[in-house]
Design a protein around this motif. Structure first.
Motif, PDB file in Angstrom:
ATOM      1  N   ARG A  11       0.808  -0.988   0.025  1.00 16.45           N
ATOM      2  CA  ARG A  11       0.263   0.014  -0.002  1.00 16.45           C
ATOM      3  C   ARG A  11       1.185   1.306  -0.486  1.00 16.45           C
ATOM      4  NH1 ARG A  11      -5.501  -0.566   3.379  1.00 16.45           N
ATOM      5  NH2 ARG A  11      -6.046  -3.050   2.041  1.00 16.45           N
ATOM      6  N   VAL A  12       1.824   1.121   0.692  1.00 17.66           N
ATOM      7  CA  VAL A  12       2.833   2.529   1.119  1.00 17.66           C
ATOM      8  C   VAL A  12       3.571   2.785  -0.991  1.00 17.66           C
ATOM      9  CG1 VAL A  12       4.857   3.889   2.104  1.00 17.66           C
ATOM     10  CG2 VAL A  12       3.418   2.486   3.348  1.00 17.66           C
ATOM     11  N   ALA A  13       4.472   1.531  -1.251  1.00 18.53           N
ATOM     12  CA  ALA A  13       4.338   1.454  -2.202  1.00 18.53           C
ATOM     13  C   ALA A  13       3.371   2.064  -3.327  1.00 18.53           C
ATOM     14  CB  ALA A  13       5.153   0.081  -2.520  1.00 18.53           C
ATOM     15  N   LYS A  14       2.293   1.446  -3.185  1.00 19.53           N
ATOM     16  CA  LYS A  14       1.541   2.145  -3.858  1.00 19.53           C
ATOM     17  C   LYS A  14       1.200   3.644  -4.336  1.00 19.53           C
ATOM     18  CE  LYS A  14      -1.901   1.865  -6.720  1.00 19.53           C
ATOM     19  NZ  LYS A  14      -1.622   1.749  -8.744  1.00 19.53           N
ATOM     20  N   VAL A  15       1.600   4.215  -3.479  1.00 20.33           N
ATOM     21  CA  VAL A  15       1.416   5.761  -2.948  1.00 20.33           C
ATOM     22  C   VAL A  15       2.333   6.603  -3.906  1.00 20.33           C
ATOM     23  CG1 VAL A  15       1.844   7.818  -1.611  1.00 20.33           C
ATOM     24  CG2 VAL A  15       0.205   5.400  -0.031  1.00 20.33           C
ATOM     25  N   SER A  16       3.773   5.872  -3.779  1.00 17.80           N
ATOM     26  CA  SER A  16       5.120   6.314  -4.243  1.00 17.80           C
ATOM     27  C   SER A  16       4.400   5.925  -6.155  1.00 17.80           C
ATOM     28  CB  SER A  16       6.315   5.478  -4.112  1.00 17.80           C
ATOM     29  OG  SER A  16       6.759   6.803  -2.925  1.00 17.80           O
ATOM     30  N   GLU A  17       4.432   5.135  -6.497  1.00 22.69           N
ATOM     31  CA  GLU A  17       3.582   4.848  -7.776  1.00 22.69           C
ATOM     32  C   GLU A  17       2.269   6.166  -8.150  1.00 22.69           C
ATOM     33  OE1 GLU A  17       1.809   1.416 -10.763  1.00 22.69           O
ATOM     34  OE2 GLU A  17       1.088   1.109  -8.510  1.00 22.69           O
ATOM     35  N   GLU A  18       1.204   6.150  -7.389  1.00 22.34           N
ATOM     36  CA  GLU A  18       0.818   7.044  -7.663  1.00 22.34           C
ATOM     37  C   GLU A  18       1.174   9.016  -7.706  1.00 22.34           C
ATOM     38  OE1 GLU A  18      -2.628   6.558  -8.892  1.00 22.34           O
ATOM     39  OE2 GLU A  18      -2.348   4.705  -8.593  1.00 22.34           O
ATOM     40  N   ALA A  19       1.798   8.788  -6.899  1.00 17.77           N
ATOM     41  CA  ALA A  19       2.300   9.946  -7.080  1.00 17.77           C
ATOM     42  C   ALA A  19       3.463  10.349  -8.386  1.00 17.77           C
ATOM     43  CB  ALA A  19       3.842  10.415  -5.311  1.00 17.77           C
ATOM     44  N   GLY A  20       4.567   9.104  -8.634  1.00 13.60           N
ATOM     45  CA  GLY A  20       4.786   9.123  -9.818  1.00 13.60           C
ATOM     46  C   GLY A  20       3.710   9.583 -10.867  1.00 13.60           C
ATOM     47  N   GLU A  21       2.683   9.169 -11.244  1.00 15.37           N
ATOM     48  CA  GLU A  21       1.412   8.831 -12.413  1.00 15.37           C
ATOM     49  C   GLU A  21       1.116  11.076 -12.196  1.00 15.37           C
ATOM     50  OE1 GLU A  21      -1.576   6.419 -12.026  1.00 15.37           O
ATOM     51  OE2 GLU A  21      -0.254   4.160 -12.544  1.00 15.37           O
ATOM     52  N   ALA A  22       1.103  11.524 -10.894  1.00 16.47           N
ATOM     53  CA  ALA A  22       0.545  12.907 -11.556  1.00 16.47           C
ATOM     54  C   ALA A  22       1.465  13.327 -11.634  1.00 16.47           C
ATOM     55  CB  ALA A  22       0.295  13.263  -9.999  1.00 16.47           C
ATOM     56  N   ILE A  23       2.697  13.264 -11.115  1.00 16.57           N
ATOM     57  CA  ILE A  23       4.351  13.666 -11.522  1.00 16.57           C
ATOM     58  C   ILE A  23       4.100  13.888 -13.587  1.00 16.57           C
ATOM     59  CG2 ILE A  23       7.294  14.619 -12.219  1.00 16.57           C
ATOM     60  CD1 ILE A  23       6.516  14.078  -9.028  1.00 16.57           C
ATOM     61  N   ALA A  24       4.112  12.352 -14.195  1.00 14.11           N
ATOM     62  CA  ALA A  24       3.773  12.520 -15.479  1.00 14.11           C
ATOM     63  C   ALA A  24       2.998  12.730 -15.433  1.00 14.11           C
ATOM     64  CB  ALA A  24       3.833  10.761 -15.780  1.00 14.11           C
ATOM     65  N   THR A  25       1.911  12.864 -15.265  1.00 16.68           N
ATOM     66  CA  THR A  25       0.510  13.226 -16.317  1.00 16.68           C
ATOM     67  C   THR A  25       0.595  15.099 -16.086  1.00 16.68           C
ATOM     68  OG1 THR A  25      -1.106  12.415 -15.314  1.00 16.68           O
ATOM     69  CG2 THR A  25      -2.138  13.715 -15.881  1.00 16.68           C
ATOM     70  N   LEU A  26       1.561  15.410 -14.823  1.00 15.60           N
ATOM     71  CA  LEU A  26       1.337  17.192 -15.204  1.00 15.60           C
ATOM     72  C   LEU A  26       2.490  17.035 -16.456  1.00 15.60           C
ATOM     73  CD1 LEU A  26       0.975  19.948 -14.181  1.00 15.60           C
ATOM     74  CD2 LEU A  26       3.184  19.640 -12.416  1.00 15.60           C
ATOM     75  N   ILE A  27       4.301  16.698 -16.072  1.00 14.00           N
ATOM     76  CA  ILE A  27       4.686  16.954 -17.150  1.00 14.00           C
ATOM     77  C   ILE A  27       4.187  16.737 -18.435  1.00 14.00           C
ATOM     78  CG2 ILE A  27       6.418  15.808 -18.484  1.00 14.00           C
ATOM     79  CD1 ILE A  27       7.639  14.513 -15.971  1.00 14.00           C
ATOM     80  N   GLY A  28       3.117  16.053 -19.205  1.00 14.98           N
ATOM     81  CA  GLY A  28       2.237  16.181 -20.048  1.00 14.98           C
ATOM     82  C   GLY A  28       1.400  16.920 -20.233  1.00 14.98           C
ATOM     83  N   ALA A  29       1.053  17.256 -18.697  1.00 15.68           N
ATOM     84  CA  ALA A  29      -0.269  18.792 -19.398  1.00 15.68           C
ATOM     85  C   ALA A  29       0.693  19.850 -19.482  1.00 15.68           C
ATOM     86  CB  ALA A  29      -0.448  18.716 -18.256  1.00 15.68           C
ATOM     87  N   THR A  30       1.988  20.796 -19.371  1.00 18.00           N
ATOM     88  CA  THR A  30       2.340  21.634 -19.572  1.00 18.00           C
ATOM     89  C   THR A  30       2.999  21.003 -20.426  1.00 18.00           C
ATOM     90  OG1 THR A  30       4.557  20.737 -17.585  1.00 18.00           O
ATOM     91  CG2 THR A  30       2.585  21.923 -16.663  1.00 18.00           C
ATOM     92  N   GLY A  31       3.933  19.901 -21.171  1.00 15.86           N
ATOM     93  CA  GLY A  31       4.419  20.326 -22.878  1.00 15.86           C
ATOM     94  C   GLY A  31       5.917  19.735 -22.537  1.00 15.86           C
ATOM     95  N   GLN A  32       6.196  19.221 -20.812  1.00 18.11           N
ATOM     96  CA  GLN A  32       7.885  19.614 -20.553  1.00 18.11           C
ATOM     97  C   GLN A  32       8.586  18.956 -21.568  1.00 18.11           C
ATOM     98  OE1 GLN A  32       8.842  22.113 -18.236  1.00 18.11           O
ATOM     99  NE2 GLN A  32       6.559  22.950 -18.721  1.00 18.11           N
ATOM    100  N   ASN A  33       8.324  18.530 -22.120  1.00 16.85           N
ATOM    101  CA  ASN A  33       8.599  16.298 -22.911  1.00 16.85           C
ATOM    102  C   ASN A  33       8.526  16.867 -23.949  1.00 16.85           C
ATOM    103  OD1 ASN A  33       9.993  14.454 -23.880  1.00 16.85           O
ATOM    104  ND2 ASN A  33       8.939  12.534 -22.721  1.00 16.85           N
TER     105      ASN A  33
END
Length: 94
Positions: free
Chosen positions: A32-54
């Motif tokens: 469960r704790v590891a899943k929190v980190s995974e979800e945080a990573g998905e939020a970061i990846a989505t923000l990168i994709g929303a802002t066009g940083q890549n």
């Protein structure tokens, strides 16, 4: 938090536990704790994709998607807390 929040978290926690079978309770907590980190990573990846940083893919997500990922993060963290804050569930000393 409302009065219903602890009951809802307990319900979600039980629902998650049903899929765990006979796994060790500490392994379930770590998962469960590891899943929190995974979800945080998905939020970061989505923000990168929303802002066009890549520059390669450009803007491939929306800010609504970022909010959805934050909500996934919140629910995941709350169910991890519900699981981990109850020592009898993980066999910890009280």
């Amino acid at each position: 938090m409302t009065d219903a929040t602890p009951a809802l978290l307990a319900y979600l926690s039980r629902w998650l536990d049903e899929s765990q079978g006979d796994r060790d309770v500490e392994a379930v907590l770590w998962g469960r704790v590891a899943k929190v980190s995974e979800e945080a990573g998905e939020a970061i990846a989505t923000l990168i994709g929303a802002t066009g940083q890549n520059p390669r893919p450009g803007s491939i997500h929306s800010y609504d998607g970022v909010i959805e990922e934050f909500l996934d993060d919140a629910i995941t963290a709350m169910t991890a807390a519900e699981r981990g804050l109850l020592p009898e569930k993980v066999g910890a000393p009280t």
